[in-house]
Design an enzyme around this catalytic site. Structure first.
Site, PDB file in Angstrom:
ATOM      1  N   GLU A  17       0.836  -1.209   0.000  1.00 14.51           N
ATOM      2  CA  GLU A  17       0.000   0.000   0.000  1.00 14.51           C
ATOM      3  C   GLU A  17       0.868   1.254   0.000  1.00 14.51           C
ATOM      4  O   GLU A  17       1.886   1.305   0.686  1.00 14.51           O
ATOM      5  CB  GLU A  17      -0.903   0.010   1.233  1.00 14.51           C
ATOM      6  CG  GLU A  17      -1.801   1.241   1.294  1.00 14.51           C
ATOM      7  CD  GLU A  17      -3.004   1.034   2.177  1.00 14.51           C
ATOM      8  OE1 GLU A  17      -3.828   0.165   1.845  1.00 14.51           O
ATOM      9  OE2 GLU A  17      -3.101   1.721   3.203  1.00 14.51           O
ATOM     10  N   HIS A 152     -14.752  -2.454  14.301  1.00 13.90           N
ATOM     11  CA  HIS A 152     -14.628  -1.034  13.968  1.00 13.90           C
ATOM     12  C   HIS A 152     -14.884  -0.219  15.238  1.00 13.90           C
ATOM     13  O   HIS A 152     -15.801  -0.536  16.007  1.00 13.90           O
ATOM     14  CB  HIS A 152     -15.639  -0.672  12.869  1.00 13.90           C
ATOM     15  CG  HIS A 152     -15.473   0.726  12.382  1.00 13.90           C
ATOM     16  ND1 HIS A 152     -16.072   1.811  13.011  1.00 13.90           N
ATOM     17  CD2 HIS A 152     -14.753   1.245  11.358  1.00 13.90           C
ATOM     18  CE1 HIS A 152     -15.732   2.926  12.372  1.00 13.90           C
ATOM     19  NE2 HIS A 152     -14.927   2.609  11.364  1.00 13.90           N
TER      20      HIS A 152
HETATM   21  P1  FAD Z   1     -18.381   1.058   6.816  1.00 10.11           P
HETATM   22  O1  FAD Z   1     -18.305  -0.278   6.187  1.00 10.11           O
HETATM   23  O2  FAD Z   1     -19.468   1.960   6.389  1.00 10.11           O
HETATM   24  O3  FAD Z   1     -18.459   0.827   8.406  1.00 10.11           O
HETATM   25  C1  FAD Z   1     -18.304   1.905   9.308  1.00 10.11           C
HETATM   26  C2  FAD Z   1     -19.117   1.632  10.576  1.00 10.11           C
HETATM   27  O4  FAD Z   1     -20.524   1.645  10.269  1.00 10.11           O
HETATM   28  C3  FAD Z   1     -18.857   0.267  11.219  1.00 10.11           C
HETATM   29  O5  FAD Z   1     -19.000   0.417  12.599  1.00 10.11           O
HETATM   30  C4  FAD Z   1     -19.964  -0.621  10.632  1.00 10.11           C
HETATM   31  O6  FAD Z   1     -20.286  -1.713  11.477  1.00 10.11           O
HETATM   32  C5  FAD Z   1     -21.114   0.372  10.554  1.00 10.11           C
HETATM   33  N1  FAD Z   1     -22.046   0.110   9.448  1.00 10.11           N
HETATM   34  C6  FAD Z   1     -21.720  -0.342   8.196  1.00 10.11           C
HETATM   35  N2  FAD Z   1     -22.815  -0.426   7.442  1.00 10.11           N
HETATM   36  C7  FAD Z   1     -23.859  -0.007   8.210  1.00 10.11           C
HETATM   37  C8  FAD Z   1     -25.266   0.133   7.998  1.00 10.11           C
HETATM   38  N3  FAD Z   1     -25.807  -0.189   6.807  1.00 10.11           N
HETATM   39  N4  FAD Z   1     -26.028   0.601   9.024  1.00 10.11           N
HETATM   40  C9  FAD Z   1     -25.494   0.927  10.225  1.00 10.11           C
HETATM   41  N5  FAD Z   1     -24.160   0.791  10.489  1.00 10.11           N
HETATM   42  C10 FAD Z   1     -23.373   0.333   9.502  1.00 10.11           C
HETATM   43  N6  FAD Z   1      -9.741   5.887   5.105  1.00 10.11           N
HETATM   44  C11 FAD Z   1      -9.510   6.872   4.197  1.00 10.11           C
HETATM   45  O7  FAD Z   1      -9.890   8.042   4.410  1.00 10.11           O
HETATM   46  N7  FAD Z   1      -8.807   6.608   3.034  1.00 10.11           N
HETATM   47  C12 FAD Z   1      -8.361   5.355   2.736  1.00 10.11           C
HETATM   48  O8  FAD Z   1      -7.763   5.159   1.682  1.00 10.11           O
HETATM   49  C13 FAD Z   1      -8.605   4.306   3.667  1.00 10.11           C
HETATM   50  N8  FAD Z   1      -8.196   3.041   3.413  1.00 10.11           N
HETATM   51  C14 FAD Z   1      -8.488   2.030   4.304  1.00 10.11           C
HETATM   52  C15 FAD Z   1      -8.100   0.712   4.008  1.00 10.11           C
HETATM   53  C16 FAD Z   1      -8.364  -0.321   4.905  1.00 10.11           C
HETATM   54  C17 FAD Z   1      -7.945  -1.725   4.579  1.00 10.11           C
HETATM   55  C18 FAD Z   1      -9.019  -0.048   6.134  1.00 10.11           C
HETATM   56  C19 FAD Z   1      -9.277  -1.160   7.119  1.00 10.11           C
HETATM   57  C20 FAD Z   1      -9.424   1.238   6.430  1.00 10.11           C
HETATM   58  C21 FAD Z   1      -9.169   2.300   5.524  1.00 10.11           C
HETATM   59  N9  FAD Z   1      -9.571   3.617   5.778  1.00 10.11           N
HETATM   60  C22 FAD Z   1      -9.315   4.624   4.871  1.00 10.11           C
HETATM   61  C23 FAD Z   1     -10.253   3.947   7.038  1.00 10.11           C
HETATM   62  C24 FAD Z   1     -11.795   3.836   6.910  1.00 10.11           C
HETATM   63  O9  FAD Z   1     -12.256   4.835   6.028  1.00 10.11           O
HETATM   64  C25 FAD Z   1     -12.382   4.019   8.311  1.00 10.11           C
HETATM   65  O10 FAD Z   1     -12.048   2.934   9.128  1.00 10.11           O
HETATM   66  C26 FAD Z   1     -13.871   4.329   8.369  1.00 10.11           C
HETATM   67  O11 FAD Z   1     -14.166   4.750   9.699  1.00 10.11           O
HETATM   68  C27 FAD Z   1     -14.791   3.168   8.047  1.00 10.11           C
HETATM   69  O12 FAD Z   1     -14.786   2.866   6.728  1.00 10.11           O
HETATM   70  P2  FAD Z   1     -15.530   1.540   6.185  1.00 10.11           P
HETATM   71  O13 FAD Z   1     -15.481   1.565   4.730  1.00 10.11           O
HETATM   72  O14 FAD Z   1     -15.048   0.344   6.913  1.00 10.11           O
HETATM   73  O15 FAD Z   1     -17.040   1.887   6.691  1.00 10.11           O
END
Ligand code: FAD
Length: 292
Positions: A17, A152
Site C-alpha cells: 500500500e 470497527h
Molecule cells: P463502513 O463499512 O461503512 O463501516 C463503518 C461503521 O458503520 C462500522 O462500525 C460498521 O459496522 C457500521 N455500518 C456499516 N454499514 C452499516 C449500515 N448499513 N447501518 C449501520 N451501520 C453500519 N480511510 C480513508 O480516508 N482513506 C483510505 O484510503 C482508507 N483506506 C483504508 C483501508 C483499509 C484496509 C481499512 C481497514 C481502512 C481504511 N480507511 C481509509 C479507514 C476507513 O475509512 C475508516 O475505518 C472508516 O471509519 C470506516 O470505513 P468503512 O469503509 O469500513 O465503513
C-alpha cells in the site's frame, strides 16, 4: 487485472500500500517511492484516498502511474462520507476512464469538524452506499472493502459489525482487506466468526511493519489494535535505537506474514507507507517462500 483473480490462486504473494502526497511539492518524491515499490513486482498495489478527498487527484495520478509504467495491478481507494453524489460520481468516472479495474469502497472517517452534523442529510452514510454507486457506474469493477478483526471503533459489538460486513459482501464487495493487527490469533478468530456468519469472500490480511517507536502510539490511536506483550518488549528494548528498531519491526512483520501463509492465507497486504526499503526487505526475507 482484477484483484479477485490474483488472490484466488494457491500462489503465495505480497501486495503493498502507498499513500498519495498531501501537496504538489511532495508529488515527485512519492512518485519515486511508489515506482521503487512497483519494481518489486507485487501482486498489486493499493493507493489510499486522503481523508475527506483532499488529495483525491493524486490518488488517481499515482495509481495511473503504477499501472501504466510498471503494469502492476492497481487498487484505487475511494471514500464517500460527507461527499456529494456529484463529486463521487465524477471520481468514479475518472477512475473508469483511467482504466483502473479495482476500487476499494470505503466510507472514510467522519471529519472531526462534522462529528455533530446531521448525518441523515448526507448523500452517503456507509461504504455499502458507495458499492451500489460503483456497481451502477461499471458492473465490471472489482470492488474491495475494509474489515476489522478487532471490530470497527464505532461498532458496539462484533456481531453487529459482522452483520453489516455481510451486507457489504452481499452488495457486491468481492474481497475484504483487514485493518492492521499485531496478533495473528485475533485474525484467525475473526475468520472463524465471519465464515460462520456466511461471509465467503477472500480476506486479505493487512500487516503494518512498525519500524520506529514513534509509529506505535499513532498506529494504536488510528486502529485501536491490541499490542501483544511480545511486541511491546521489542519496542521497549530497541525503540531508542532507530536501526535496531527498524530491523526488529521488519522481523516481527515478516514473522506474522510467514505464520499467515502457514495457516492458509495466500495474499498478504503490507502497509508499506511509501517506504521501498521496508517493502524490499520484507520481500527479500520471504524470497524462497515467494520464489522471488
Ligand atoms: P463502513 O463499512 O461503512 O463501516 C463503518 C461503521 O458503520 C462500522 O462500525 C460498521 O459496522 C457500521 N455500518 C456499516 N454499514 C452499516 C449500515 N448499513 N447501518 C449501520 N451501520 C453500519 N480511510 C480513508 O480516508 N482513506 C483510505 O484510503 C482508507 N483506506 C483504508 C483501508 C483499509 C484496509 C481499512 C481497514 C481502512 C481504511 N480507511 C481509509 C479507514 C476507513 O475509512 C475508516 O475505518 C472508516 O471509519 C470506516 O470505513 P468503512 O469503509 O469500513 O465503513
Amino acid at each position: 487485472m482484477k484483484i479477485i483473480d490474483l488472490i484466488t490462486t494457491n500462489t503465495m504473494s505480497l501486495s503493498f500500500e502507498v499513500f498519495p502526497p498531501k501537496t504538489e511539492t511532495n508529488f515527485e518524491s512519492v512518485k519515486t517511492a511508489t515506482e521503487e515499490i512497483a519494481k518489486l513486482r507485487p501482486s498489486f498495489m493499493s493507493v489510499t484516498y486522503g481523508a475527506g478527498g483532499g488529495t483525491s487527484k493524486y490518488t488517481l495520478d499515482i495509481a495511473k502511474n503504477i499501472k501504466g509504467l510498471y503494469g502492476v495491478p492497481t487498487l484505487a481507494h475511494l471514500t464517500c462520507v460527507s461527499s456529494t453524489k456529484d463529486t463521487v460520481r465524477e471520481k468514479i468516472r475518472e477512475i473508469k476512464a483511467a482504466g483502473i479495474e479495482n476500487v476499494m469502497a470505503l466510507r472514510g472517517d467522519i471529519p472531526a469538524s462534522l462529528e455533530n452534523a446531521d448525518r441523515s442529510k448526507w448523500d452517503y452514510q456507509h461504504a455499502i452506499d458507495l458499492i451500489a454507486e460503483l456497481k451502477d457506474a461499471n458492473p465490471e469493477f472489482c470492488i474491495g472493502g475494509a474489515c476489522y478483526p478487532e471490530i470497527h471503533p464505532e461498532s458496539t459489538n462484533q456481531k453487529e459489525d459482522i452483520k453489516y460486513l455481510k451486507e457489504k459482501t452481499d452488495a457486491g464487495c468481492e474481497f475484504l482487506t483487514t485493518q492492521m493487527f499485531f496478533d495473528n490469533n485475533l485474525l484467525y478468530n475473526f475468520l472463524y466468526k465471519i465464515r460462520e456468519a456466511g461471509i465467503t469472500v477472500p480476506i486479505i490480511p493487512g500487516i503494518m511493519p512498525i519500524t520506529n517507536a514513534n509509529q506505535v502510539d499513532r498506529a494504536i490511536k488510528l486502529s485501536g489494535s491490541f499490542m501483544p506483550q511480545r511486541f511491546k518488549s521489542l519496542v521497549d528494548k530497541f525503540g531508542s535505537d532507530p536501526a535496531a528498531m527498524k530491523q526488529a519491526g521488519i522481523a516481527y512483520a515478516t514473522d506474522q506474514i510467514i505464520d499467515l501463509y502457514a495457516n492458509g492465507i495466500t495474499n498478504v497486504h503490507v502497509y508499506s507507507m511509501n517506504k521501498p526499503d521496508v517493502a524490499g526487505k520484507i520481500q527479500s526475507n520471504l524470497s524462497d517462500i515467494l520464489g522471488k
